[in-house]
Design a protein around this motif. Structure first.
Motif, PDB file in Angstrom:
ATOM      1  N   ALA A  18     -16.826  28.418 -12.286  1.00 21.18           N
ATOM      2  CA  ALA A  18     -16.526  28.867 -12.119  1.00 21.18           C
ATOM      3  C   ALA A  18     -17.282  30.748 -12.048  1.00 21.18           C
ATOM      4  N   VAL A  29     -13.362  34.609  -5.646  1.00 23.28           N
ATOM      5  CA  VAL A  29     -13.797  33.893  -5.933  1.00 23.28           C
ATOM      6  C   VAL A  29     -15.457  33.430  -5.112  1.00 23.28           C
ATOM      7  N   VAL A  32     -18.048  28.390  -7.207  1.00 24.36           N
ATOM      8  CA  VAL A  32     -17.545  26.955  -8.293  1.00 24.36           C
ATOM      9  C   VAL A  32     -18.683  26.463  -8.415  1.00 24.36           C
ATOM     10  N   HIS A 191     -14.360  28.255  -0.671  1.00 27.13           N
ATOM     11  CA  HIS A 191     -14.405  27.688  -2.053  1.00 27.13           C
ATOM     12  C   HIS A 191     -12.873  26.932  -2.878  1.00 27.13           C
ATOM     13  N   CYS A 195     -11.584  23.402  -5.052  1.00 30.26           N
ATOM     14  CA  CYS A 195     -10.174  23.756  -5.565  1.00 30.26           C
ATOM     15  C   CYS A 195      -9.157  22.797  -5.565  1.00 30.26           C
ATOM     16  N   VAL A 205     -11.928  28.202 -12.428  1.00 32.36           N
ATOM     17  CA  VAL A 205     -10.973  28.598 -11.642  1.00 32.36           C
ATOM     18  C   VAL A 205     -10.201  29.709 -13.369  1.00 32.36           C
TER      19      VAL A 205
END
Length: 254
Positions: A18, A29, A32, A191, A195, A205
């Motif tokens: 990430a 973010v 990822v 993302h 996750c 992350v």
């Protein structure tokens, strides 16, 4: 600032990376990926200001000495020490014991658990990074720092168990919700579904968030009598401040 988190596994399957971009009052973010090979990991870490890797970065000094003695046929058990105590000294690093005292969780033993396979991969990655000119220090100085997402979550008041594997996807989704509530400044963007569907992506992350804490000197560092072991065995950086401290623009360690 760019921080990178790596949830490392022995093979690309189960490995996630990430990237988190930090600006005034916000963290985004940016990317990822799951199923990441060595070259992509090195490329990501090489451009990071700080990268957190969820994997032991070294082996216990006592274990290495034990293997050397065994290789030459000269293993001796210290007199007056119970066998289980002696084996624990071989199995766990200084940083593992520090983490256990701090959060009540004992990391997997790099000497006696399957995490050793992943650590072999990490050792090769660190060597490649060093060959590319990236400053590598297993004690946490330089670009790479060892992290333990479960411990970070516990310190930040978030659930740290029961969210891994497909059977626990509802718990993982709840954990994502709780992280977003605790850190409204964190933008998961496109993302977020990944996750919610992959604990590897989520842990990557968290590793990137912990790397930010280390970069701001908001994470544990080895004491004077622990530095030598940390530089050989690795050192797990535990956050020492709440999540919100990560966006308060504190000076970055140079």
């Amino acid at each position: 600032m760019l921080t990178v988190g790596v949830d490392l596994a022995a093979e690309p399957d189960g490995t996630a990376v990430a990237r988190v971009d930090w600006t005034a009052g916000r963290a985004t973010v940016a990317r990822v990926d799951v199923g990441v090979g060595d070259a992509a990991i090195v490329d990501a870490v090489a451009i990071a200001d700080k990268a957190g890797i969820d994997c032991p970065l070294g082996w216990p000094v006592a274990f290495v000495e034990f293997l050397t003695a065994h290789h030459t046929g000269h293993v001796t058990v210290p007199a007056g020490v119970a066998g289980r105590v002696w084996r624990r000294r071989l199995a766990y690093r200084v940083t593992d014991e520090v983490v256990h005292r701090a959060v009540g969780r004992l990391p997997l033993s790099v000497a006696a658990d399957r995490i050793g396979h992943t650590a072999m991969r990490a050792a090769a990655l660190l060597s490649t990074l060093a060959a590319r000119g990236c400053p590598v220090d297993r004690g946490g100085d330089g670009v790479v720092v060892e992290v333990y997402p479960a411990a970070s979550l516990r310190i930040w008041g978030l659930p740290d168990r029961g969210y891994k594997r497909t059977a626990n996807l509802p718990r993982l989704a709840d954990l994502v919700d709780r992280l977003r509530a605790a850190a409204p400044w964190l933008d998961l963007g496109a993302h977020e579904p990944l996750c919610r569907g992959s604990d590897h992506a989520f842990d990557a992350v968290v590793a990137a968030l912990t790397a930010r804490a280390a970069a701001l000197d908001l994470a544990t560092r080895p004491a004077a009598d622990e530095v030598a072991a940390a530089r050989t065995e690795g050192w797990i950086a535990l956050p020492t401040a709440p999540l919100d401290a990560l966006i308060q623009g504190l000076p970055v360690r140079g």
